[in-house]
Design a protein around this motif. Structure first.
Motif, PDB file in Angstrom:
ATOM      1  N   HIS A 120       9.434   7.665 -26.515  1.00  0.00           N
ATOM      2  CA  HIS A 120       9.387   8.345 -25.210  1.00  0.00           C
ATOM      3  C   HIS A 120       9.791   9.808 -25.340  1.00  0.00           C
ATOM      4  O   HIS A 120       9.311  10.651 -24.579  1.00  0.00           O
ATOM      5  N   THR A 121      10.710  10.088 -26.261  1.00  0.00           N
ATOM      6  CA  THR A 121      11.166  11.472 -26.404  1.00  0.00           C
ATOM      7  C   THR A 121      10.004  12.409 -26.664  1.00  0.00           C
ATOM      8  O   THR A 121      10.010  13.561 -26.229  1.00  0.00           O
ATOM      9  N   PHE A 122       8.993  11.921 -27.380  1.00  0.00           N
ATOM     10  CA  PHE A 122       7.806  12.743 -27.608  1.00  0.00           C
ATOM     11  C   PHE A 122       6.781  12.595 -26.493  1.00  0.00           C
ATOM     12  O   PHE A 122       6.389  13.565 -25.856  1.00  0.00           O
ATOM     13  N   TYR A 123       6.348  11.375 -26.220  1.00  0.00           N
ATOM     14  CA  TYR A 123       5.210  11.168 -25.330  1.00  0.00           C
ATOM     15  C   TYR A 123       5.465  11.660 -23.905  1.00  0.00           C
ATOM     16  O   TYR A 123       4.581  12.241 -23.275  1.00  0.00           O
ATOM     17  N   TRP A 124       6.648  11.381 -23.357  1.00  0.00           N
ATOM     18  CA  TRP A 124       6.931  11.788 -21.978  1.00  0.00           C
ATOM     19  C   TRP A 124       8.246  12.558 -21.859  1.00  0.00           C
ATOM     20  O   TRP A 124       8.771  12.702 -20.758  1.00  0.00           O
ATOM     21  N   GLY A 125       8.759  13.083 -22.952  1.00  0.00           N
ATOM     22  CA  GLY A 125      10.052  13.757 -22.911  1.00  0.00           C
ATOM     23  C   GLY A 125      10.083  14.934 -21.957  1.00  0.00           C
ATOM     24  O   GLY A 125      11.037  15.106 -21.186  1.00  0.00           O
ATOM     25  N   ASP A 126       9.059  15.770 -21.991  1.00  0.00           N
ATOM     26  CA  ASP A 126       9.020  16.935 -21.087  1.00  0.00           C
ATOM     27  C   ASP A 126       8.977  16.486 -19.630  1.00  0.00           C
ATOM     28  O   ASP A 126       9.629  17.071 -18.760  1.00  0.00           O
ATOM     29  N   TRP A 127       8.209  15.455 -19.358  1.00  0.00           N
ATOM     30  CA  TRP A 127       8.091  14.918 -18.001  1.00  0.00           C
ATOM     31  C   TRP A 127       9.433  14.342 -17.542  1.00  0.00           C
ATOM     32  O   TRP A 127       9.857  14.571 -16.400  1.00  0.00           O
ATOM     33  N   ARG A 135      12.410  15.229 -18.556  1.00  0.00           N
ATOM     34  CA  ARG A 135      13.363  16.330 -18.365  1.00  0.00           C
ATOM     35  C   ARG A 135      13.084  17.096 -17.068  1.00  0.00           C
ATOM     36  O   ARG A 135      14.004  17.420 -16.309  1.00  0.00           O
ATOM     37  N   ASP A 136      11.815  17.388 -16.814  1.00  0.00           N
ATOM     38  CA  ASP A 136      11.458  18.299 -15.725  1.00  0.00           C
ATOM     39  C   ASP A 136      11.257  17.605 -14.385  1.00  0.00           C
ATOM     40  O   ASP A 136      11.408  18.250 -13.334  1.00  0.00           O
ATOM     41  N   SER A 137      10.912  16.301 -14.402  1.00  0.00           N
ATOM     42  CA  SER A 137      10.550  15.665 -13.136  1.00  0.00           C
ATOM     43  C   SER A 137      11.221  14.314 -12.898  1.00  0.00           C
ATOM     44  O   SER A 137      11.532  13.980 -11.772  1.00  0.00           O
ATOM     45  N   VAL A 138      11.456  13.553 -13.947  1.00  0.00           N
ATOM     46  CA  VAL A 138      11.926  12.184 -13.754  1.00  0.00           C
ATOM     47  C   VAL A 138      13.451  12.105 -13.651  1.00  0.00           C
ATOM     48  O   VAL A 138      13.996  11.571 -12.687  1.00  0.00           O
ATOM     49  N   LEU A 139      14.135  12.617 -14.665  1.00  0.00           N
ATOM     50  CA  LEU A 139      15.586  12.421 -14.771  1.00  0.00           C
ATOM     51  C   LEU A 139      16.408  13.700 -14.704  1.00  0.00           C
ATOM     52  O   LEU A 139      17.614  13.645 -14.449  1.00  0.00           O
ATOM     53  N   GLY A 140      15.777  14.831 -14.965  1.00  0.00           N
ATOM     54  CA  GLY A 140      16.544  16.055 -15.108  1.00  0.00           C
ATOM     55  C   GLY A 140      17.098  16.176 -16.514  1.00  0.00           C
ATOM     56  O   GLY A 140      17.137  15.191 -17.265  1.00  0.00           O
ATOM     57  N   ASN A 141      17.549  17.338 -16.893  1.00  0.00           N
ATOM     58  CA  ASN A 141      17.936  17.595 -18.280  1.00  0.00           C
ATOM     59  C   ASN A 141      19.090  16.716 -18.751  1.00  0.00           C
ATOM     60  O   ASN A 141      19.062  16.179 -19.863  1.00  0.00           O
ATOM     61  N   GLU A 142      20.112  16.533 -17.914  1.00  0.00           N
ATOM     62  CA  GLU A 142      21.302  15.781 -18.352  1.00  0.00           C
ATOM     63  C   GLU A 142      20.950  14.342 -18.716  1.00  0.00           C
ATOM     64  O   GLU A 142      21.275  13.871 -19.817  1.00  0.00           O
ATOM     65  N   ARG A 182       0.822  -1.206   0.000  1.00  0.00           N
ATOM     66  CA  ARG A 182       0.000   0.000   0.000  1.00  0.00           C
ATOM     67  C   ARG A 182       0.853   1.251   0.000  1.00  0.00           C
ATOM     68  O   ARG A 182       0.388   2.333   0.359  1.00  0.00           O
ATOM     69  N   SER A 183       2.102   1.113  -0.382  1.00  0.00           N
ATOM     70  CA  SER A 183       3.011   2.248  -0.340  1.00  0.00           C
ATOM     71  C   SER A 183       3.067   3.032  -1.629  1.00  0.00           C
ATOM     72  O   SER A 183       3.800   3.987  -1.738  1.00  0.00           O
ATOM     73  N   HIS A 184       2.282   2.628  -2.637  1.00  0.00           N
ATOM     74  CA  HIS A 184       2.260   3.341  -3.908  1.00  0.00           C
ATOM     75  C   HIS A 184       0.854   3.761  -4.239  1.00  0.00           C
ATOM     76  O   HIS A 184      -0.111   3.314  -3.636  1.00  0.00           O
ATOM     77  N   ARG A 185       0.752   4.605  -5.240  1.00  0.00           N
ATOM     78  CA  ARG A 185      -0.550   5.119  -5.621  1.00  0.00           C
ATOM     79  C   ARG A 185      -0.725   4.997  -7.129  1.00  0.00           C
ATOM     80  O   ARG A 185      -0.026   4.270  -7.799  1.00  0.00           O
ATOM     81  N   SER A 186      -1.656   5.779  -7.699  1.00  0.00           N
ATOM     82  CA  SER A 186      -2.041   5.619  -9.099  1.00  0.00           C
ATOM     83  C   SER A 186      -0.878   5.864 -10.038  1.00  0.00           C
ATOM     84  O   SER A 186      -0.007   6.680  -9.769  1.00  0.00           O
ATOM     85  N   GLY A 187      -0.893   5.164 -11.140  1.00  0.00           N
ATOM     86  CA  GLY A 187       0.122   5.317 -12.169  1.00  0.00           C
ATOM     87  C   GLY A 187       1.371   4.521 -11.888  1.00  0.00           C
ATOM     88  O   GLY A 187       2.302   4.508 -12.674  1.00  0.00           O
ATOM     89  N   CYS A 188       1.411   3.888 -10.726  1.00  0.00           N
ATOM     90  CA  CYS A 188       2.603   3.138 -10.345  1.00  0.00           C
ATOM     91  C   CYS A 188       2.439   1.669 -10.704  1.00  0.00           C
ATOM     92  O   CYS A 188       1.467   1.044 -10.285  1.00  0.00           O
ATOM     93  N   SER A 202       8.849   1.616 -14.707  1.00  0.00           N
ATOM     94  CA  SER A 202       8.798   2.603 -15.788  1.00  0.00           C
ATOM     95  C   SER A 202       9.263   3.961 -15.288  1.00  0.00           C
ATOM     96  O   SER A 202       8.945   4.356 -14.164  1.00  0.00           O
ATOM     97  N   PRO A 203       9.991   4.699 -16.111  1.00  0.00           N
ATOM     98  CA  PRO A 203      10.450   6.019 -15.666  1.00  0.00           C
ATOM     99  C   PRO A 203       9.315   7.011 -15.489  1.00  0.00           C
ATOM    100  O   PRO A 203       9.343   7.827 -14.558  1.00  0.00           O
ATOM    101  N   GLN A 204       8.307   6.965 -16.370  1.00  0.00           N
ATOM    102  CA  GLN A 204       7.224   7.936 -16.236  1.00  0.00           C
ATOM    103  C   GLN A 204       6.425   7.715 -14.959  1.00  0.00           C
ATOM    104  O   GLN A 204       5.854   8.661 -14.407  1.00  0.00           O
TER     105      GLN A 204
END
Length: 625
Positions: free
Chosen positions: A487-494, A496-503, A7-13, A379-381
């Motif tokens: 992934h570069t299109f579908y979740w690329g912004d996500w 960069r900004d939240s999952v992995l950082g720009n580098e 029960r330690s995770h929520r939706s999308g996980c 999954s990274p997203q």
């Protein structure tokens, strides 16, 4: 917060779903309950239950009967035997890109008996084909080898065809909650009241809705208060039902959260808001309508028609479970496979495969078992991929050094790979995070030292965060990467900004680094996560543009020819089918696609709009406009 607690995770996980655990008891040591379902391992079973009401037999007799059996192909004429009797046809008058390095371009191609019988100059090809050959003028269009979907889940894609598509653009028509409501009304109209009275939708993604919020029973009540509605989230680990369905299912303010699941409530109350997470989905499963085998076959037909319209002549069923195997073998027995399907049973079925009478790499009327599929992380997203460095933005409730988690321990991963090598099986492994890739590469290194080098074509699936040193190791060990480059299109912004950082995000799907080493690689879409449209792979690999239009990792862009290799000749190589597929060469299957323009000379920004005009499987037209 421990990922071992259900029960330690929520939706999308991609997490544990205990209700399916009992249906798929594992024989492998070192695998946690949560580990088995990491990265969406429960999704096929959950979707199958939602459409068919299927339940696995977990009795001793049931488990003993699970050995995979070869399809019983009826004697007589089939699609493939008919192709073997076809007369000669010569294609000329356009650009023919063979993907054969020894002969990149040809003036003409002759096809007969489902095979390519001549490639070269028009005069030579016509002479080989004979005076009675049919002549087809390409009229300036371009012929390519048929595209190969080298990682996806064709059976699960078929199952979800039974739901209304609620995916965001461009995978679906959805921009807003109003769009979801309209699509559900359309579903009711086209099905004559829904499936068994239910309105069913799938792949809605609240992160991409204009309202930027999750839908609830209040939204679905506006569609209907007189019939049940169920909508799957894109993760397939959350469903939303309307008030009528809540009443039908007996879910009230007094209903406790089931093990491993959450019934979301309206703030400040115990009243359910229609959102059921993880194990709570089981509360809905027993009441959902069932589909017959004939309906499932019809859904598979629809998927194949769509694949053919995208130029795909070979598809993959990665992580095949018993219900998927049964559907695909039935399709082969009924001569319902318009395209070829290569299946990789999920690693929980290792013993079922080992004691069955199905032979690996043998063609059963279009169906083939290629090897075995492992799942090593998430999954990274969803921020469940197993990384060596922390996530850019750590999910709420986790420590600052949260890096995701593994599915199996190192000892179990090593044992699984060693067992596959000992049996002579090709092994795929789902590795989104670089820590998961370290685990797989380490297991391959140990197994190679024990069993010796060989042409095994072990494959890292998704390979989103491979490092340069890992590519060096993979090259030395003969391991292929298969990149989920869209992934570069579908979740690329996500990313960069939240999952992995720009580098790190700028390096996802490092195809250019792979090419620079002279390594072979493939590109895939992982349907039904995103549509298996190979044109999107060409566009993503060459442009690397996100939804916002920003370039994500310009130095990892590749040329069109290299992108084409990832869905033709190298994709065939990954399946051990490069001797019969992937290029236009004499003796190979006449799996071909005709497109309006030459992708290697057109503007790369237009690649995702490339018009597919005709798709041929063994010389037979299976799609045309």
């Amino acid at each position: 917060m421990s990922h071992e607690h259900p029960r330690s995770h929520r939706s999308g996980c991609p997490c544990c779903s205990p209700y399916i655990w009992d249906a798929y008891r594992l024989r492998q040591p070192g695998l946690s309950r949560r580990g088995f379902f990491g990265a969406g391992a429960a999704l096929t079973a959950a979707a199958l239950t939602a459409v068919t009401g299927a339940r696995a037999d977990t009795s001793a007799a049931g488990i003993a009967a699970l050995a995979f059996a070869a399809p019983r192909i009826a004697s007589g004429e089939t699609r493939r035997t008919r192709a073997g009797l076809s007369g000669a046809t010569v294609y000329r008058g356009g650009t023919i890109r063979t993907m054969n390095r020894a002969q990149p371009l040809a003036e003409a191609v002759a096809v007969a008996g489902g095979r390519i019988v001549a490639v070269g100059s028009e005069a030579e090809v016509k002479a080989r084909a004979g005076s009675g050959a049919r002549i087809v003028d390409l009229a300036g269009r371009t012929m390519l080898p048929g595209f190969i979907d080298c990682h996806g889940h064709v059976s699960m894609t078929a199952l979800l065809m039974g739901f209304q598509n609620l995916a965001p653009e461009p995978a679906g028509p959805i921009r807003s909650i109003a769009d979801i409501k309209n699509e559900l009304v359309k579903y009711r109209e086209k099905t004559g009241g829904g499936r068994g009275g239910w309105l069913l939708g799938a792949n809605y993604d609240d992160s991409l809705l204009a309202e930027k919020r999750a839908i609830t029973c209040a939204d679905l009540d506006e569609v209907s208060a007189e019939q049940p509605i169920l909508v799957y989230h894109a993760s397939l680990h959350v469903v939303v039902v309307n008030s009528y369905a809540l009443s039908l299912l007996g879910i009230t303010a007094d209903t406790p959260n089931p093990p491993g699941g959450v019934i979301r409530r309206w703030p400040g109350t115990n009243e359910p808001n229609g959102i059921l997470e993880e194990g709570a989905i089981t509360l809905a499963m027993p009441r959902l309508p069932q589909a017959s085998q004939e309906e499932l076959l019809d859904l598979l037909d629809r998927v194949q028609e769509q694949y053919a319209a995208w130029g795909i002549t070979t598809a993959q069923d990665g992580a095949t479970r018993r219900p998927d195997f049964d559907l695909l073998t039935l399709a082969a027995e009924r001569d319902r496979l318009k395209i070829d399907v290569v299946a990789y049973p999920f690693f929980t079925h290792v013993e079922d495969l080992a004691k069955g009478d199905v032979a690996l790499k043998e063609d059963y009327n279009g169906f083939k078992i290629g090897g075995i599929k492992l799942m090593l992380d998430g999954s990274p997203q969803a921020k469940t991929a197993w990384l060596t460095r922390p996530y850019e933005v750590v999910p709420p409730g986790f420590d600052a050094d949260y890096r995701g988690y593994h599915i199996v321990d190192d000892e179990t991963a090593a044992k699984l790979v060693d067992d596959a090598f000992a049996r002579g099986w090709q092994v795929y492994a789902h590795c989104n995070g670089d820590a998961a890739a370290d685990q797989f590469i380490g297991a391959i290194e140990k197994a190679t030292a024990k069993h010796g080098p060989a042409d095994r074509r072990s494959t890292v699936i998704h390979a989103q965060t491979l490092r340069e040193d890992q590519l060096d190791m993979m090259q030395r060990l003969g391991v292929m990467p298969s990149y989920f480059v869209s992934h570069t299109f579908y979740w690329g912004d996500w990313h960069r900004d939240s999952v992995l950082g720009n580098e790190r995000a700028s390096r996802i799907s490092p195809v250019r680094s792979t090419i620079d080493r002279g390594m072979r690689y493939t590109l895939h879409n992982d349907s039904p996560v995103v549509p298996s449209d190979c044109r999107m792979l060409l566009w993503s690999a060459t442009n690397r543009r996100t939804r916002s239009g920003r370039v994500l990792g310009e130095d990892q862009r590749i040329g069109v020819h290299d992108a084409l290799r990832g869905i033709t000749i190298d994709a065939a190589y990954q399946h051990f089918e490069d001797d019969i597929k992937g290029s236009i060469e004499t003796g190979k299957l006449a799996d071909l696609v005709i497109v309006e323009r030459d992708p290697e000379t057109m503007d790369v920004s237009d690649l995702r709009d490339l018009h597919i005009l005709e798709t041929l499987k063994r010389g037979e037209t299976i799609y045309s406009i």
